[in-house]
Design an enzyme around this catalytic site. Structure first.
Site, PDB file in Angstrom:
ATOM      1  N   ASP A  13      91.848  35.954 -82.028  1.00  0.00           N
ATOM      2  CA  ASP A  13      92.108  35.968 -83.471  1.00  0.00           C
ATOM      3  C   ASP A  13      91.462  37.164 -84.169  1.00  0.00           C
ATOM      4  OD1 ASP A  13      93.390  33.438 -83.151  1.00  0.00           O
ATOM      5  OD2 ASP A  13      91.414  32.492 -83.185  1.00  0.00           O
ATOM      6  N   LYS A  16      95.127  41.100 -83.577  1.00  0.00           N
ATOM      7  CA  LYS A  16      95.807  41.979 -82.617  1.00  0.00           C
ATOM      8  C   LYS A  16      97.197  42.383 -83.101  1.00  0.00           C
ATOM      9  CE  LYS A  16      94.841  39.071 -79.170  1.00  0.00           C
ATOM     10  NZ  LYS A  16      93.653  38.312 -79.502  1.00  0.00           N
ATOM     11  N   GLY A  40      98.616  33.082 -81.011  1.00  0.00           N
ATOM     12  CA  GLY A  40      99.298  33.169 -82.303  1.00  0.00           C
ATOM     13  C   GLY A  40      99.048  34.532 -82.901  1.00  0.00           C
ATOM     14  N   HIS A  41     100.090  35.313 -83.053  1.00  0.00           N
ATOM     15  CA  HIS A  41      99.973  36.625 -83.694  1.00  0.00           C
ATOM     16  C   HIS A  41     100.706  36.563 -85.019  1.00  0.00           C
ATOM     17  CE1 HIS A  41      99.650  39.133 -79.724  1.00  0.00           C
ATOM     18  NE2 HIS A  41      98.693  38.253 -79.864  1.00  0.00           N
ATOM     19  N   GLN A 224      94.385  35.646 -76.763  1.00  0.00           N
ATOM     20  CA  GLN A 224      93.008  35.134 -76.778  1.00  0.00           C
ATOM     21  C   GLN A 224      92.024  36.310 -76.808  1.00  0.00           C
ATOM     22  OE1 GLN A 224      95.128  33.437 -74.071  1.00  0.00           O
ATOM     23  NE2 GLN A 224      95.830  32.397 -75.893  1.00  0.00           N
TER      24      GLN A 224
HETATM   25  P1  IMP Z   1      93.685  26.419 -74.182  1.00  0.00           P
HETATM   26  O1  IMP Z   1      93.972  27.876 -74.026  1.00  0.00           O
HETATM   27  O2  IMP Z   1      94.699  25.700 -75.026  1.00  0.00           O
HETATM   28  O3  IMP Z   1      93.443  25.736 -72.866  1.00  0.00           O
HETATM   29  O4  IMP Z   1      92.294  26.288 -74.993  1.00  0.00           O
HETATM   30  C1  IMP Z   1      91.050  26.707 -74.433  1.00  0.00           C
HETATM   31  C2  IMP Z   1      90.156  27.346 -75.479  1.00  0.00           C
HETATM   32  O5  IMP Z   1      90.730  28.588 -75.885  1.00  0.00           O
HETATM   33  C3  IMP Z   1      90.005  26.533 -76.778  1.00  0.00           C
HETATM   34  O6  IMP Z   1      88.709  26.748 -77.292  1.00  0.00           O
HETATM   35  C4  IMP Z   1      91.038  27.144 -77.708  1.00  0.00           C
HETATM   36  O7  IMP Z   1      90.714  26.939 -79.060  1.00  0.00           O
HETATM   37  C5  IMP Z   1      90.903  28.610 -77.309  1.00  0.00           C
HETATM   38  N1  IMP Z   1      92.114  29.388 -77.582  1.00  0.00           N
HETATM   39  C6  IMP Z   1      93.288  29.351 -76.924  1.00  0.00           C
HETATM   40  N2  IMP Z   1      94.145  30.231 -77.457  1.00  0.00           N
HETATM   41  C7  IMP Z   1      93.508  30.859 -78.453  1.00  0.00           C
HETATM   42  C8  IMP Z   1      93.873  31.924 -79.355  1.00  0.00           C
HETATM   43  O8  IMP Z   1      94.969  32.493 -79.332  1.00  0.00           O
HETATM   44  N3  IMP Z   1      92.904  32.293 -80.243  1.00  0.00           N
HETATM   45  C9  IMP Z   1      91.673  31.735 -80.266  1.00  0.00           C
HETATM   46  N4  IMP Z   1      91.304  30.753 -79.448  1.00  0.00           N
HETATM   47  C10 IMP Z   1      92.201  30.320 -78.542  1.00  0.00           C
END
Ligand code: IMP
Length: 431
Positions: A13, A16, A40-41, A224
């Site tokens: 976040d 990007k 999410g972009h 991420q």
């Molecule tokens: P998962 O990717 O859904 O398995 O989540 C694992 C961890 O990564 C959690 O803490 C989510 O909140 C975090 N996470 C997954 N995708 C994002 C992203 O795009 N931005 C920020 N945190 C993320």
């Protein structure tokens, strides 16, 4: 030719979308190499239209760019179709999207298990996005996964779903007390969904390798961030893939020597969603200030992001593990009108000053920030387009971050709009 990796330097976040926006118009290819619809972009176009993308590379909004969902991504076919039709309804040309035959699919049992297992973890939950990402990657590594290419052969697909369901249904029924899922129903559903995108399935590593050989510009777009990487992040509070720069090579099939630049996206403060340690997190009115001013609400889940001051220990770590050549500093405008701006320059871990990421999870949990106070600025900087136009204190803040982060800052975001960027060095041309 430039093969540029674009990665989040913190917990994701970082903004990007804005960086892809800056370079997306000058590259021929934009590639997603890991993650799935947990990302999410947000991209804001010059006409003010805002798009939230989860799975499809952000280059889809730039005419002429070919977009690739690489082998390292996990794809929920339903989400893919919904996202495609959402873009098409708004007049976006989606014809230039290729999908790797080797990417894995997120199946309905992955989503079911993600949600129910989080509930079972109770206080120890990861805070996942609940999109089935972790269970899909688990199956990939366990060699129980279903790949995009399996959609081209219904009998192989049925066999693979059956093999996976043998295990998953035991888990769902006997451990989690849920209903068993029906193989035929799942197979029929994904085959029907596949009709909507089978023409996009391609040997993307071959296509990309040839593009690189022709000298075309390729942007490998990470989701991420560094600290959510399953190897280099704050394990176990991480995602299940490798957002770090090494993952870009594995997840696209472009060999590491073809990568010529690594652009780290670095927010001028720090945020995180989900559970896990966060040394500079603010639980007071300043945290609320950053959340409100920075609009820190998750694009994918709508969750409020946890907020804190800039952490240079994290930035140094990100520089090292990703081999960052340049930083894009985002959201500097959010820090305008603070009397002083704290920067975490090191940690205090059990009475000892630590300059680098602690080796153990316990060390990071015990880390308390050592702050340096920088004088703030009160001017509105959203109209600045050159570094010199920034107030002196904002310039000093940026220079100090650069010094502490060990990589040069090449661009600065001063607002959400496409043009609200100060470019100090052009990463594509190297000037
Ligand atoms: P998962 O990717 O859904 O398995 O989540 C694992 C961890 O990564 C959690 O803490 C989510 O909140 C975090 N996470 C997954 N995708 C994002 C992203 O795009 N931005 C920020 N945190 C993320």
């Amino acid at each position: 030719m430039t093969v540029m990796v674009l990665i989040g330097a913190q917990w994701g976040d970082e903004g990007k979308g804005k960086a892809t926006d800056l370079y997306g118009g000058r590259v021929q290819w934009v590639v997603r190499y890991q993650g799935g619809n947990n990302a999410g972009h947000t991209v804001v176009l010059p006409d003010g239209q805002s798009f939230a993308l989860h799975l499809i590379p952000s280059g889809i909004l730039t005419p002429g760019v070919t977009n690739v969902i690489g082998n390292g991504v996990v794809i929920d076919p339903g989400v893919l179709l919904t996202e495609l039709s959402g873009l098409e309804e708004r007049g976006v040309d989606t014809s230039r999207l290729l999908i790797s035959a080797d990417a894995h699919l997120i199946m309905p049992y992955h989503v079911a298990i993600d949600r129910v297992s989080e509930r079972y973890l109770g206080k120890a939950k990861i805070g996942t996005t609940g999109r089935g990402i972790g269970p899909a990657y688990q199956d990939k590594v366990a060699r129980l996964g279903v790949r995009v290419q399996d959609l081209l052969d219904p009998s192989i697909l049925a066999q693979k779903v059956e093999a996976a369901l043998d295990v998953k249904n035991q888990l769902l029924v006997k451990i989690y007390n849920r209903r068993a899922l029906d193989r035929a129903r799942i197979v029929d559903e994904v085959l029907a969904q596949a009709e909507g995108f089978r023409h996009r399935i391609a040997d993307t590593r071959l296509v990309l390798g040839e593009a690189a050989r022709r000298g075309e510009h390729i942007l490998l777009e990470g989701s991420q961030g560094t600290l959510l990487d399953v190897d280099h992040g704050t394990y176990p509070y991480v995602t299940s893939s490798n957002p770090t720069a090494g993952g870009a090579s594995v997840g696209s099939g472009l060999g590491p020597t073809s990568i010529t630049a690594v652009l780290g996206i670095l927010k001028a403060y720090t945020t995180r969603v989900g559970s896990g340690p966060f040394p500079t997190e603010l639980h007071d009115e300043w945290g609320e200030y950053l959340r409100k001013t920075g609009g820190e609400i998750g694009v994918t889940t709508g969750r409020l992001r946890r907020c804190g001051w800039f952490d240079a220990v994290i930035a140094r770590y990100a520089s090292r593990v990703n081999g960052i050549t340049d930083y894009f500093l985002t959201k500097l405008d959010v820090l305008s009108s603070l009397e002083t701006v704290p920067i975490c320059v090191a940690y205090d871990v059990d009475g000892e000053r630590v300059e680098d990421m602690p080796m153990t999870q316990t060390g990071f949990h015990h880390a308390t920030p050592v702050y340096e106070q920088m004088p703030g600025w009160f001017e509105d900087i959203s109209g600045c387009r050159t570094f010199e136009e920034l107030p002196a204190n904002a310039r000093a803040y940026v220079r100090r971050l650069e010094e502490l982060s060990l990589s040069r800052i090449s661009a600065i975001g001063v607002g959400p709009g496409r043009d609200q960027t100060i470019v100090l060095h052009d990463v594509l041309s190297g000037s």
